[in-house]
Design an enzyme around this catalytic site. Structure first.
Site, mmCIF file in Angstrom:
data_model
loop_
_atom_site.group_PDB
_atom_site.id
_atom_site.type_symbol
_atom_site.label_atom_id
_atom_site.label_comp_id
_atom_site.label_asym_id
_atom_site.label_seq_id
_atom_site.Cartn_x
_atom_site.Cartn_y
_atom_site.Cartn_z
ATOM 1 N N THR A 142 0.831 -1.201 0.000
ATOM 2 C CA THR A 142 0.000 0.000 0.000
ATOM 3 C C THR A 142 0.863 1.246 0.000
ATOM 4 O O THR A 142 1.981 1.235 0.503
ATOM 5 C CB THR A 142 -0.972 0.011 1.213
ATOM 6 O OG1 THR A 142 -1.697 1.240 1.202
ATOM 7 C CG2 THR A 142 -0.236 -0.128 2.534
ATOM 8 N N ARG A 143 0.320 2.304 -0.618
ATOM 9 C CA ARG A 143 0.976 3.617 -0.524
ATOM 10 C C ARG A 143 -0.069 4.660 -0.163
ATOM 11 O O ARG A 143 0.083 5.836 -0.428
ATOM 12 C CB ARG A 143 1.686 3.963 -1.836
ATOM 13 C CG ARG A 143 0.787 3.984 -3.032
ATOM 14 C CD ARG A 143 1.564 4.246 -4.315
ATOM 15 N NE ARG A 143 0.803 3.866 -5.480
ATOM 16 C CZ ARG A 143 0.100 4.721 -6.237
ATOM 17 N NH1 ARG A 143 0.051 5.994 -5.943
ATOM 18 N NH2 ARG A 143 -0.549 4.292 -7.284
ATOM 19 N N HIS A 189 -9.914 -1.410 2.009
ATOM 20 C CA HIS A 189 -8.682 -2.200 2.012
ATOM 21 C C HIS A 189 -8.524 -3.024 3.288
ATOM 22 O O HIS A 189 -7.932 -4.103 3.270
ATOM 23 C CB HIS A 189 -7.476 -1.297 1.753
ATOM 24 C CG HIS A 189 -7.372 -0.883 0.317
ATOM 25 N ND1 HIS A 189 -6.649 0.192 -0.100
ATOM 26 C CD2 HIS A 189 -7.921 -1.431 -0.800
ATOM 27 C CE1 HIS A 189 -6.756 0.312 -1.429
ATOM 28 N NE2 HIS A 189 -7.528 -0.672 -1.862
ATOM 29 N N ARG A 244 -7.571 -3.513 -7.843
ATOM 30 C CA ARG A 244 -7.783 -2.926 -9.165
ATOM 31 C C ARG A 244 -6.789 -1.783 -9.329
ATOM 32 O O ARG A 244 -6.493 -1.057 -8.391
ATOM 33 C CB ARG A 244 -9.216 -2.408 -9.265
ATOM 34 C CG ARG A 244 -10.209 -3.518 -8.999
ATOM 35 C CD ARG A 244 -11.552 -3.337 -9.643
ATOM 36 N NE ARG A 244 -12.039 -1.978 -9.706
ATOM 37 C CZ ARG A 244 -13.203 -1.655 -10.273
ATOM 38 N NH1 ARG A 244 -13.959 -2.605 -10.793
ATOM 39 N NH2 ARG A 244 -13.618 -0.412 -10.321
#
Ligand SMILES: [Zn+2]
Length: 379
Positions: free
Chosen positions: A189-190, A197, A283
Site C-alpha cells: 500500500t501507498r 482495504h 484494481r
C-alpha cells in the site's frame, strides 16, 4: 548467506535469498564515484538485503533486454521491471564507488558492462506509454544515457525512515517462522487504509496464517499522503482492529515506479522474497492517472504459467459498505444498487478531512480519520 528456520515458508525467487552486504573495502577513496538517485539508492538497498533476489547487482544487457521484451531474466525466471543504474559516461576502472546524492559512499560495484538503452522503448514496453506526463516515464526520460551493470557489495545501508519497521527479508522470514506461519499474504500500500482495504486484507487473512502489511516508504509522487502520516494511520488501525499475533507491519523500502501491471508483478516477486506465499492485487495496482485499464494489473499474471511464480496472487474488486447487506461487500458478493453503497470519491474524502470532518465510520475508521485530519491541520 544467512540461514534461518524458514523451512515452512515459500522459497525466495530463484531459490536463494541474496545477501550483498559486505565490508568497506580498502582504497575506497581512490575509486571513481558514481552518484545514485534516491530511486537507485532504494534499489541498491533492496539488492543488498535480498529483496530483489536473485539479482546480485544492477542488471546487465542480457537480463535487461529480456526483461523489457519478455518479462524474464536471461535465465528464463520471471522478472517484471529493469533494475538498472544510469550513468553519464563509462567509468575508467573496473570498480567504482556508489555514493548517494549527499556524497556518502554506500557500496562498490564491480563493472561488468556499460551499455546504451532506448528510453522510448523501455517506456513503451514497461510503462505502456511514452507520455512524459507519466511520473515513471518522466523519471526514465531524465536519466543518464548509459546503463552500468555489475555485482554490488553494500557496506553502508541508508538510514531507514522508520527504524522499528525496517525489516529485511531474512528478518520478516524469521518472524513468520517463529510464529509458525506457512502461508502469508502480503499487502502493498501507498495510501492510508480505509475500510475497503481493511476488508481485502481480512478476507485474505481468513484463508492464510498471517498478514504482512507492507507499506511502501520509498519515493512517491508529491501528492501522495506522506509516509509518516500513513504509518501513523496503519498503527492506529492495526492496534484497534487486527489481532496482533496474525499481522506484521513492516516497511517496504522501494520507490514507486507507477508502472501499473508490471509493477504489480514486481511487487509480488519482492514480497515472495520477504516470505509471502500470497499477494493481494487490487484494481489498478501501482497505477497512476488513467494509463492502465482497471484489471490490467490482474490480467498480466495470466502471462505466466501458474507454477512459475510459485506465489499466489489474490485478485480483488473494489469493496464498499453496503447498507442492505449490512456489511462490507463488493460487486462479486452484493446484488444491491449503488444507492445502498457507502461510496466517497478521493476528492470528497480529502474535502471532508481538510474541513476537519470525520467521514462515515462505514468508509473509514474514526481513528484513521483523526490522524489524517491532524495531518491536514499541521500541513
Ligand atoms: Zn449489498
Amino acid at each position: 548467506m544467512t540461514t534461518v528456520a524458514t523451512d515452512r515458508l515459500i522459497a525466495p525467487h530463484g531459490g536463494m535469498l541474496v545477501d550483498r552486504t559486505g565490508e568497506r573495502p580498502e582504497g575506497l577513496e581512490r575509486l571513481e564515484r558514481v552518484t545514485l538517485t534516491s530511486r537507485e539508492v532504494s534499489d541498491l538497498d533492496m539488492l543488498a538485503c535480498g529483496a530483489l533476489s536473485p539479482l546480485v547487482g544492477f542488471m546487465g544487457r542480457d537480463d535487461y533486454e529480456r526483461v523489457v521484451e519478455e518479462m524474464r531474466l536471461a535465465s528464463g525466471l520471471i522478472w517484471a521491471l529493469p533494475v538498472c543504474l544510469a550513468v553519464p559516461e563509462a567509468p575508467r576502472g573496473d570498480r567504482v564507488a556508489l555514493v548517494d546524492e549527499a556524497g556518502t559512499a554506500l557500496a562498490v560495484l564491480d563493472v561488468e558492462d556499460v551499455y546504451e538503452y532506448d528510453r522510448t522503448r523501455e517506456a513503451e514496453r514497461c510503462f505502456r506509454t511514452t507520455d512524459d506526463a507519466h511520473p515513471g516515464v518522466a523519471r526514465l526520460y531524465a536519466q543518464h544515457p548509459l546503463y552500468l551493470s555489475g555485482l554490488v557489495t553494500v557496506f553502508e545501508r541508508p538510514r531507514p525512515q522508520f527504524e522499528e519497521l525496517a525489516r529485511d527479508p531474512v528478518e520478516t522470514r524469521a518472524i513468520f517462522a517463529e510464529r509458525g506461519w506457512k502461508r502469508v499474504v502480503g499487502f502493498q500500500t501507498r495510501n492510508p487504509i480505509h475500510r475497503a482495504h481493511e476488508y481485502l486484507t481480512k478476507v485474505a487473512l481468513e484463508t492464510v496464517d498471517g498478514l504482512l502489511v507492507h507499506p511502501l516508504v520509498g519515493d512517491t509522487k508529491s501528492d501522495d499522503v506522506p509516509a509518516e502520516t500513513r504509518v501513523e494511520c496503519y498503527r492506529v488501525l492495526l492496534d484497534g482492529y487486527y489481532p496482533s499475533d496474525r499481522v506484521l507491519l513492516s516497511a517496504f523500502p522501494a520507490a514507486m515506479r507507477y508502472a501499473g501491471p508490471r509493477e504489480a508483478v514486481w511487487h509480488a516477486i519482492c514480497r515472495k522474497n520477504y516470505g509471502c506465499s500470497h499477494f493481494i492485487v487490487g484494481r489498478d495496482h501501482a497505477g497512476v492517472g488513467d494509463y492502465y485499464g482497471t484489471y490490467d494489473a490482474q490480467l498480466i499474471f495470466d502471462a505466466f504459467e501458474p507454477h512459475e511464480l510459485d506465489l499466489e496472487p489474490l485478485f480483488f474488486e473494489h469493496s464498499f459498505f453496503c447498507r442492505a447487506c449490512g456489511s462490507m461487500a463488493s460487486a462479486k458478493t452484493c446484488p444491491h444498487p449503488a444507492e445502498e453503497h457507502v461510496f466517497l470519491s478521493g476528492t470528497k474524502v480529502r474535502e471532508l478531512l481538510a474541513a476537519g470532518e470525520v467521514p462515515p465510520e462505514e468508509f473509514t475508521r474514526h481513528e484513521v480519520a483523526e490522524v489524517l485530519i491532524e495531518a491536514y491541520r499541521q500541513g
